[in-house]
Enzyme design. Structure first.
Site, PDB file in Angstrom:
ATOM      1  N   TYR A  97     -13.316   5.383  -7.626  1.00 66.13           N
ATOM      2  CA  TYR A  97     -12.173   4.792  -6.933  1.00 66.13           C
ATOM      3  C   TYR A  97     -12.399   4.806  -5.425  1.00 66.13           C
ATOM      4  O   TYR A  97     -12.259   3.776  -4.751  1.00 66.13           O
ATOM      5  CB  TYR A  97     -10.895   5.545  -7.286  1.00 66.13           C
ATOM      6  CG  TYR A  97      -9.703   5.124  -6.459  1.00 66.13           C
ATOM      7  CD1 TYR A  97      -9.181   3.844  -6.559  1.00 66.13           C
ATOM      8  CD2 TYR A  97      -9.114   6.004  -5.551  1.00 66.13           C
ATOM      9  CE1 TYR A  97      -8.104   3.439  -5.788  1.00 66.13           C
ATOM     10  CE2 TYR A  97      -8.031   5.621  -4.781  1.00 66.13           C
ATOM     11  CZ  TYR A  97      -7.534   4.337  -4.895  1.00 66.13           C
ATOM     12  OH  TYR A  97      -6.470   3.940  -4.125  1.00 66.13           O
TER      13      TYR A  97
ATOM     14  N   ALA B 273      -4.463  -3.436  -6.135  1.00 68.79           N
ATOM     15  CA  ALA B 273      -5.695  -2.659  -6.263  1.00 68.79           C
ATOM     16  C   ALA B 273      -5.789  -2.059  -7.658  1.00 68.79           C
ATOM     17  O   ALA B 273      -4.795  -2.002  -8.390  1.00 68.79           O
ATOM     18  CB  ALA B 273      -5.738  -1.543  -5.218  1.00 68.79           C
TER      19      ALA B 273
ATOM     20  N   TRP C  97      -1.083   9.522  -1.514  1.00 66.51           N
ATOM     21  CA  TRP C  97      -0.016  10.168  -2.289  1.00 66.51           C
ATOM     22  C   TRP C  97       1.258   9.318  -2.286  1.00 66.51           C
ATOM     23  O   TRP C  97       2.349   9.794  -1.984  1.00 66.51           O
ATOM     24  CB  TRP C  97       0.258  11.556  -1.737  1.00 66.51           C
ATOM     25  CG  TRP C  97      -0.851  12.542  -1.896  1.00 66.51           C
ATOM     26  CD1 TRP C  97      -2.180  12.278  -1.987  1.00 66.51           C
ATOM     27  CD2 TRP C  97      -0.736  13.977  -1.979  1.00 66.51           C
ATOM     28  NE1 TRP C  97      -2.906  13.438  -2.121  1.00 66.51           N
ATOM     29  CE2 TRP C  97      -2.038  14.501  -2.120  1.00 66.51           C
ATOM     30  CE3 TRP C  97       0.338  14.849  -1.938  1.00 66.51           C
ATOM     31  CZ2 TRP C  97      -2.292  15.866  -2.217  1.00 66.51           C
ATOM     32  CZ3 TRP C  97       0.093  16.206  -2.033  1.00 66.51           C
ATOM     33  CH2 TRP C  97      -1.205  16.718  -2.177  1.00 66.51           C
TER      34      TRP C  97
ATOM     35  N   ASP D  49      -7.073   7.762   1.151  1.00 64.11           N
ATOM     36  CA  ASP D  49      -7.645   9.043   1.545  1.00 64.11           C
ATOM     37  C   ASP D  49      -8.894   9.389   0.730  1.00 64.11           C
ATOM     38  O   ASP D  49      -9.698  10.222   1.150  1.00 64.11           O
ATOM     39  CB  ASP D  49      -6.606  10.157   1.367  1.00 64.11           C
ATOM     40  CG  ASP D  49      -6.029  10.193  -0.040  1.00 64.11           C
ATOM     41  OD1 ASP D  49      -5.566   9.133  -0.515  1.00 64.11           O
ATOM     42  OD2 ASP D  49      -6.020  11.268  -0.664  1.00 64.11           O
TER      43      ASP D  49
ATOM     44  N   THR E   2      -5.906   1.221  -9.036  1.00 66.19           N
ATOM     45  CA  THR E   2      -5.593   2.549  -8.493  1.00 66.19           C
ATOM     46  C   THR E   2      -5.682   3.672  -9.518  1.00 66.19           C
ATOM     47  O   THR E   2      -5.380   4.817  -9.187  1.00 66.19           O
ATOM     48  CB  THR E   2      -4.186   2.551  -7.883  1.00 66.19           C
ATOM     49  OG1 THR E   2      -3.237   2.177  -8.889  1.00 66.19           O
ATOM     50  CG2 THR E   2      -4.095   1.575  -6.720  1.00 66.19           C
TER      51      THR E   2
ATOM     52  N   GLY F 233       3.289  -3.741  -8.120  1.00 67.75           N
ATOM     53  CA  GLY F 233       2.898  -2.479  -7.504  1.00 67.75           C
ATOM     54  C   GLY F 233       3.991  -1.894  -6.630  1.00 67.75           C
ATOM     55  O   GLY F 233       4.896  -2.604  -6.163  1.00 67.75           O
ATOM     56  N   GLN F 234       3.890  -0.588  -6.382  1.00 67.61           N
ATOM     57  CA  GLN F 234       4.897   0.099  -5.574  1.00 67.61           C
ATOM     58  C   GLN F 234       5.031  -0.510  -4.182  1.00 67.61           C
ATOM     59  O   GLN F 234       6.139  -0.737  -3.696  1.00 67.61           O
ATOM     60  CB  GLN F 234       4.525   1.577  -5.429  1.00 67.61           C
ATOM     61  CG  GLN F 234       4.509   2.377  -6.709  1.00 67.61           C
ATOM     62  CD  GLN F 234       4.273   3.843  -6.403  1.00 67.61           C
ATOM     63  OE1 GLN F 234       5.162   4.543  -5.915  1.00 67.61           O
ATOM     64  NE2 GLN F 234       3.063   4.324  -6.675  1.00 67.61           N
TER      65      GLN F 234
END
Length: 295
Positions: free
Chosen positions: A126, A61, A151, A103, A63, A10-11
């Site tokens: 989600y 997660a 984001w 968010d 996502t 993941g990022q």
């Protein structure tokens, strides 16, 4: 201090691994499949018990916002039940847990930035699964911190910035939604912020918001990416604004995703950089990677 991060691809996990190298006092290990598979009950508990960390950062997660509408059981398994299992396993190991959230727990109908205590009302699977994860983490481990972000983009994985740059190489015009507003957040910056939380016991038991400074619509974000590409002589194209209703998706997105990060800044002394500055950093890095010779 030993940190275990869930996930390896993941990022945020990849950003944490990279940024932790700047902190000699931190030993960070990222654990993903097959050793730690959030879809398998008991997997997280075994991995955390073996690693015996001081802090667990649950960065993994489900996502995929639209696919979650069609796979609600999987989304809730990974984002809710597994999050609770991670937090409980951390508690048994004597570790604190930092749970990443989103968010999307808000419906986006509010005016102005959302504070941590604003009423939640997720619009889709989600958001509901991530909110359930927050609740399970709170119940499982009193030494927790929940960090909501939004984001997220980076040099890693699949994300909006990389998609826009790739599309600019094959299309003449990009059409991007201009009536959803949020705060683009570099995963590298977010990683720095999470590392700033470590060792701050007084900051536990709380929810925080942490996003890039400033706000933008997706269209404005795309235009900034194209402007940075132009400055670097990379492919860049015109970005045409469209309405959400002109780009139908399976899941409903919140129109207002702006989060107030003041509490995070005051608690940990970390100010997230402005999204335009971080966008330039990421685009420049991606440009450098594209130009680097492949051996």
């Amino acid at each position: 201090m030993k940190i275990l991060v869930t996930g390896t691809e993941g990022q945020l996990a990849r950003s944490l691994v990279e940024r932790a190298l700047l902190h000699p006092g931190i030993e960070l290990v990222a654990v993903g499949r097959p050793e730690l598979d959030l879809e398998l009950s008991g997997s997280a508990a075994a991995a955390i018990a073996e690693a015996a960390p001081d802090v667990v950062i649950n960065a993994a997660a489900f996502t995929a916002v639209d696919p979650a509408e069609d796979e609600p059981e999987r989304a809730f398994r990974i984002n809710a039940d597994a999050a609770g299992e991670v937090a409980a396993a951390a508690a048994r190991a004597g570790a604190a847990v930092i749970q990443l959230s989103t968010d999307y727990v808000f419906d986006g109908r509010g005016v102005g930035p959302y504070c941590e205590d604003a009423p939640v009302n997720p619009l889709g699977v989600y958001g509901r699964s991530k909110l359930a994860g927050e609740e399970q983490v709170r119940a499982a481990n009193p030494r927790h911190a929940i960090v909501r972000t939004a984001w997220v983009y980076s040099p890693f994985g699949r994300n909006f910035a990389k998609s826009m740059m790739a599309a600019a190489g094959v299309r003449d015009v990009l059409t991007v939604v201009d009536d959803q507003r949020g705060s683009p957040t570099s995963a590298l910056d977010l990683a720095d912020g999470l590392l700033a939380m470590l060792g701050r016991e007084e900051g536990l038991g709380q929810i925080y918001h942490a996003t890039g400074a400033g706000t933008a619509t997706w269209c404005e974000f795309a235009r900034e990416i194209m402007a940075q590409c132009a400055a670097l002589c990379l492919p860049h194209v015109h970005v045409e604004p469209i309405r959400t209703e002109d780009w139908p998706t399976r899941a409903i997105r919140p129109a207002n995703s702006v989060l107030d990060s003041t509490k995070f800044e005051e608690a940990f002394g970390f100010l997230m950089p402005h999204w335009r500055v971080s966008t330039r950093t990421v685009v420049e890095r991606l440009a450098g990677e594209q130009a680097a010779p492949h051996v």
